[in-house]
Write a protein that holds these residues in place. Structure first.
Motif, short mmCIF file in Angstrom:
data_model
loop_
_atom_site.label_atom_id
_atom_site.label_comp_id
_atom_site.label_asym_id
_atom_site.label_seq_id
_atom_site.Cartn_x
_atom_site.Cartn_y
_atom_site.Cartn_z
N VAL A 164 51.23 20.56 48.78
CA VAL A 164 51.49 21.83 48.13
C VAL A 164 50.17 22.39 47.59
O VAL A 164 49.37 21.62 47.06
CB VAL A 164 52.49 21.65 46.96
N ALA A 165 49.95 23.68 47.75
CA ALA A 165 48.68 24.25 47.32
C ALA A 165 48.89 25.55 46.56
O ALA A 165 49.96 26.16 46.64
CB ALA A 165 47.77 24.49 48.52
N THR A 166 47.86 25.96 45.80
CA THR A 166 47.87 27.24 45.10
C THR A 166 46.87 28.15 45.78
O THR A 166 45.73 27.75 46.01
CB THR A 166 47.47 27.03 43.63
N LEU A 167 47.31 29.36 46.08
CA LEU A 167 46.41 30.34 46.67
C LEU A 167 46.03 31.34 45.58
O LEU A 167 46.90 31.89 44.91
CB LEU A 167 47.11 31.07 47.82
N LYS A 168 44.73 31.54 45.41
CA LYS A 168 44.28 32.55 44.44
C LYS A 168 43.51 33.61 45.19
O LYS A 168 42.61 33.29 45.98
CB LYS A 168 43.36 31.92 43.40
N VAL A 169 43.85 34.85 44.92
CA VAL A 169 43.19 35.98 45.57
C VAL A 169 42.48 36.77 44.49
O VAL A 169 43.11 37.20 43.52
CB VAL A 169 44.21 36.85 46.32
N PHE A 170 41.18 36.95 44.64
CA PHE A 170 40.38 37.64 43.62
C PHE A 170 40.05 39.05 44.08
O PHE A 170 39.62 39.26 45.21
CB PHE A 170 39.08 36.89 43.35
N THR A 171 40.23 40.01 43.18
CA THR A 171 39.81 41.38 43.43
C THR A 171 39.01 41.85 42.22
O THR A 171 38.89 41.12 41.24
CB THR A 171 41.00 42.33 43.62
N ALA A 172 38.50 43.07 42.27
CA ALA A 172 37.75 43.60 41.14
C ALA A 172 38.66 44.29 40.13
O ALA A 172 38.18 44.89 39.18
CB ALA A 172 36.69 44.58 41.63
N ALA A 173 39.98 44.20 40.32
CA ALA A 173 40.90 44.87 39.42
C ALA A 173 40.76 44.35 37.99
O ALA A 173 40.40 43.20 37.78
CB ALA A 173 42.33 44.68 39.89
N SER A 174 41.02 45.22 37.01
CA SER A 174 40.77 44.85 35.62
C SER A 174 41.88 43.97 35.05
O SER A 174 41.61 43.07 34.28
CB SER A 174 40.67 46.10 34.77
N HIS A 175 43.12 44.27 35.39
CA HIS A 175 44.23 43.53 34.77
C HIS A 175 44.77 42.46 35.71
O HIS A 175 45.06 41.36 35.29
CB HIS A 175 45.33 44.49 34.36
N ALA A 176 44.95 42.80 36.97
CA ALA A 176 45.46 41.85 37.95
C ALA A 176 44.32 41.41 38.85
O ALA A 176 44.44 41.45 40.07
CB ALA A 176 46.60 42.48 38.74
N GLY A 177 43.22 40.99 38.27
CA GLY A 177 42.04 40.63 39.05
C GLY A 177 42.21 39.34 39.83
O GLY A 177 41.58 39.15 40.86
N VAL A 178 43.03 38.44 39.33
CA VAL A 178 43.29 37.19 40.02
C VAL A 178 44.79 37.10 40.27
O VAL A 178 45.57 37.12 39.32
CB VAL A 178 42.87 35.97 39.17
N ILE A 179 45.18 37.05 41.53
CA ILE A 179 46.59 36.86 41.85
C ILE A 179 46.75 35.44 42.32
O ILE A 179 46.13 35.02 43.30
CB ILE A 179 47.07 37.87 42.90
N SER A 180 47.53 34.67 41.58
CA SER A 180 47.66 33.26 41.84
C SER A 180 49.08 32.98 42.32
O SER A 180 50.03 33.31 41.63
CB SER A 180 47.34 32.51 40.55
N VAL A 181 49.20 32.40 43.49
CA VAL A 181 50.52 32.07 44.04
C VAL A 181 50.61 30.56 44.15
O VAL A 181 49.88 29.94 44.92
CB VAL A 181 50.73 32.73 45.42
N GLU A 182 51.51 29.98 43.37
CA GLU A 182 51.61 28.53 43.34
C GLU A 182 52.73 28.05 44.25
O GLU A 182 53.64 28.80 44.59
CB GLU A 182 51.89 28.07 41.90
N GLY A 183 52.66 26.79 44.60
CA GLY A 183 53.76 26.17 45.31
C GLY A 183 53.83 26.45 46.79
O GLY A 183 54.86 26.22 47.41
N LEU A 184 52.74 26.94 47.38
CA LEU A 184 52.77 27.21 48.81
C LEU A 184 52.53 25.93 49.60
O LEU A 184 51.88 25.00 49.12
CB LEU A 184 51.67 28.21 49.17
N ASP A 185 53.03 25.92 50.81
CA ASP A 185 52.65 24.88 51.75
C ASP A 185 51.15 25.04 52.00
O ASP A 185 50.68 26.14 52.20
CB ASP A 185 53.43 25.08 53.05
N ARG A 186 50.43 23.93 52.02
CA ARG A 186 48.99 24.04 52.16
C ARG A 186 48.60 24.72 53.47
O ARG A 186 47.66 25.52 53.52
CB ARG A 186 48.34 22.65 52.11
N THR A 187 49.34 24.42 54.51
CA THR A 187 49.05 25.04 55.81
C THR A 187 49.18 26.56 55.70
O THR A 187 48.36 27.31 56.22
CB THR A 187 50.05 24.54 56.86
N ASP A 188 50.24 26.99 55.02
CA ASP A 188 50.46 28.43 54.85
C ASP A 188 49.34 29.05 54.03
O ASP A 188 48.82 30.12 54.36
CB ASP A 188 51.79 28.69 54.13
#
Lengths: 205, 501
Positions: A164-188
């Motif tokens: 199981v893996a966590t995917l984090k997506v970083f943008t320059a946005a001020s409030h939602a700058g890091v979108i973290s999605v937990e519990g994904l299949d690592r392959t996904d």
């Protein structure tokens, strides 16, 4: 860094390190046709991408159970400590009350954890990434592909064991700058990361 | 020496061959920068320590820092190359850094009293994001800083290097009268009061009981007033007088703070580059390219409306966030305070097409007023119930006041709040006695979020936010209480407005 972690985080083709070798579940590996063109997260005709193919991802199949146990631990431990200390001090009624409250909290937490895991969806769209999550407070977060600055795929010790893996997506946005999605299949998670960065698939974007 | 070099910009096609050094007095400024964090502890140590061992320690550490500052500023070299600026720095470990001109998005100059005395300035070159500036020149002469800025500006915009030298007539120059008004409409004095209290408590220089004693003393001198035996009307009069005096003091302090920060504020537009300068003691200069402006914010308070004034600020993507994001070091204020006409004129220059007023505003869901009221009612009711133990029957009055405040607040908010979207921009307005507008181009969107709370789902509404970069605070660019179908259509438009790649 732990060499084991390093290997687990590689976008490599060999899945020997991952205990669960269930490539068919992933829409990107092998059985691509059966998952492609899932109906978009937007009703047809609304979004600009409604007609184009969308890949849908859910949490790893073990995650609802994993989170169930994880969410059980804290309220139970707290309740047990409170109840035993109250009982030891001679407040039987209060001890029973604490136990009941802890039970209710544990019940609510586990229900919430399971519902959260079952509701969580990740969509890879031609123009970006869409995350749908939440049980009571729900959110749909759209990250345009062009705005992704970098991504992280991380695994804790438990996650490494179960794949199981966590995917984090970083943008320059001020409030939602890091979108973290937990519990994904690592392959996904790795596949989404590679697709987002335009790697491993020449016709992505 | 940097001051020896004349000439408008790049002499050779390959950039300058010679490495340059800092101003000979740089060690002094490096020392001051290093000591700044330690200044208050050091002063406290010297003033309040009883044993001499701590003083010795303080002196030794200050001496070490002075040595470091000396060698650091002696060893600092920089070179303006063809495409990049290279910096070599460090005392024991030397680092060499190459910063491509294209990456530099913000040029910040900071001048304290000491800088102005010696005619020097601290120049910081910042890139987008990043935890710290790409290069800090602490310190160089004002002329050298202007030369570097002219070169960078030429590189950034593709203009010839010579043209950018003269800033010309400012778009806006804040008059002293406006600064006084600015102090009156803001409560920046509170910051000073807070800092003073923090300092006093830090060093145990004040005792809350002393304040109570002082209050009693004043009370007995005024009359026979004591907290226990006062009649409600007397208490009310005294409290009102006290509040008036405190507010007046706060406003005086706020005017002083406004002068420190905004005296001589000027805004220039020089081609595509915006530049501001302000400050009484410390002179802050900030500049950014016009297309780096992410979001526009316009505001007015109850008092500023009475004075016929508004303020206008913007978010710039470049710049250092965190500890250095202090007032004035980043380009933020466009019109600290001015008439609505001034604000509109500056806005048209800074962000053409982001005109805030000429828009087709869409109201929010009709249930918004009641939901805002209930949302405010719950905490006020809980607070009043909790205060009943202390206030007795007066808690009921406090509750009534809070409820009417919440009701008027919700009504005023719902009357004003709205959003507007067109092909290129999203604008949002909200507020009651203090009103705010904010707008950004759709192409500036970073993330689009649609949120539904349980209450939203019950009323069939949602909240749509367009998240942009560099948002410092204030009103968020979000449309709350929007009917869910409309919200989904809005999300689709926002998504379509963000350019691919």
């Amino acid at each position: 860094m732990n060499p084991d972690t390093e290997r687990a985080l590689e976008p490599a083709d060999d899945q020997a390190t991952a205990p669960r070798k269930d490539a068919a579940r992933s829409p990107l590996d092998g059985a691509r046709g059966d998952r492609e063109a899932v109906e978009g997260p937007e009703p047809a005709g609304r979004g600009p991408t409604a007609e184009t193919a969308t890949l849908e991802f859910r949490v790893h199949p073990l995650v609802p159970r994993l989170w169930f146990w994880q969410s059980l631990v804290f309220p139970s431990a707290l309740g047990a400590v409170a109840a035993t200390s109250l009982l030891a001090a001679g407040h039987a009624a209060l001890g029973a009350l604490a136990m009941a409250a802890a039970g209710a909290a544990a019940w609510a937490a586990t229900r919430h954890a399971r519902a959260y895991a079952e509701r969580l969806r990740l969509y890879l769209l031609p123009d970006g990434l869409l995350v749908r999550r939440g049980v009571w407070w729900r959110a749909e977060i759209f990250v345009p592909r062009a705005r992704v600055q970098h991504t992280d795929v991380s695994q804790g010790p438990l996650g490494r064991h179960f794949g199981v893996a966590t995917l984090k997506v970083f943008t320059a946005a001020s409030h939602a700058g890091v979108i973290s999605v937990e519990g994904l299949d690592r392959t996904d998670a790795v596949a989404v990361r590679d697709r987002l960065l335009g790697r491993g698939d020449p016709d992505a974007v | 020496m940097p001051s020896d070099a004349a000439g408008p910009g790049l002499d050779a096609p390959g950039g300058e061959a010679a490495e340059r050094r800092l101003h000979p007095l740089s060690w002094l400024f490096v020392l001051v920068t290093q000591l700044r964090q330690m200044l208050i502890p050091l002063v406290a140590l010297l003033l309040f320590s009883r044993g001499d061992r701590w003083e010795l320690l303080g002196l030794v550490s200050a001496g070490l820092i002075a040595l470091y500052a000396f060698f650091y500023s002696i060893g600092f070299r920089y070179r303006l190359g063809r495409d990049e600026i290279s910096v070599r720095e460090g005392v024991l470990g030397r680092t060499e850094r190459h910063v491509p001109y294209a990456r530099i998005q913000n040029i910040v100059q900071e001048r304290h009293v000491l800088h102005r005395l010696f005619g020097v300035t601290e120049l910081r070159l910042e890139s987008a994001g990043g935890a710290r500036p790409e290069a800090v020149m602490n310190v160089i002469t004002v002329g050298e800083a202007a030369r570097i800025e002219a070169i960078l500006r030429g590189r950034d915009t593709g203009l010839d290097a010579g043209a950018a030298a003269a800033p010309g007539i400012p778009l806006l120059a804040l008059s002293p009268g406006e600064v006084v008004r600015l102090g009156l409409v803001t409560n920046r004095g509170l910051v000073v009061v807070g800092a003073a209290f923090a300092l006093l408590t830090q060093f145990d220089l004040w005792d809350p009981r002393a304040l109570v004693r002082a209050g009693r003393g004043v009370g007995t001198r005024i009359g026979t007033w004591t907290p226990a035996a006062a009649s409600p009307p007397e208490t009310a009069v005294l409290a009102a007088a006290g509040v008036i005096v405190l507010v007046a003091l706060l406003k005086v302090l706020s005017v002083a703070v406004a002068f420190v920060g905004f005296n001589g504020f000027r805004l220039w537009r020089d081609g595509e580059r915006l530049r501001t300068e302000s400050g009484l003691l410390t002179r802050h200069t900030a500049s950014a390219r016009r297309d780096k402006v992410q979001r526009i914010r316009l505001g007015e308070s109850w008092l500023s409306r009475r004075l016929g004034r508004q303020w206008l600020s913007c978010d710039v993507a470049a710049g250092v966030q965190g500890q250095d994001a202090a007032e004035g070091t980043r380009l933020r204020w466009l019109v600290p305070l001015g008439t609505p006409d001034t604000a509109a004129r500056v806005l048209a220059e800074v962000a053409p097409g982001l005109d805030i007023h000429a828009r087709h505003w869409r109201r929010l869901h009709p249930g918004a007023r009641r939901r805002r009221f209930v949302a405010a009612l719950v905490p006020w009711t809980l607070a009043s119930a909790a205060s009943a133990a202390l206030l007795g029957r007066w808690a009921l009055l406090a509750w009534a006041v809070a409820v009417s405040w919440a009701w008027f607040g919700a009504r005023g908010w719902a009357r004003f709040a709205a959003y507007a979207i067109d092909e290129e921009t999203l604008a949002v307005r909200a507020g009651w006695h203090r009103r705010e507008w904010t707008a950004a181009r759709l192409a500036r969107g970073q993330v689009v979020v649609l949120r539904e709370s349980p209450f939203d789902r019950r009323h069939g509404t949602a909240n749509v936010e367009l998240d942009t970069a560099g948002a410092g605070g204030g009103l968020r660019l979000e449309a709350p209480y929007v009917p869910v179908d409309e919200a989904r259509a809005l999300v689709a438009r926002l998504r379509a407005g963000i350019p691919a790649a």
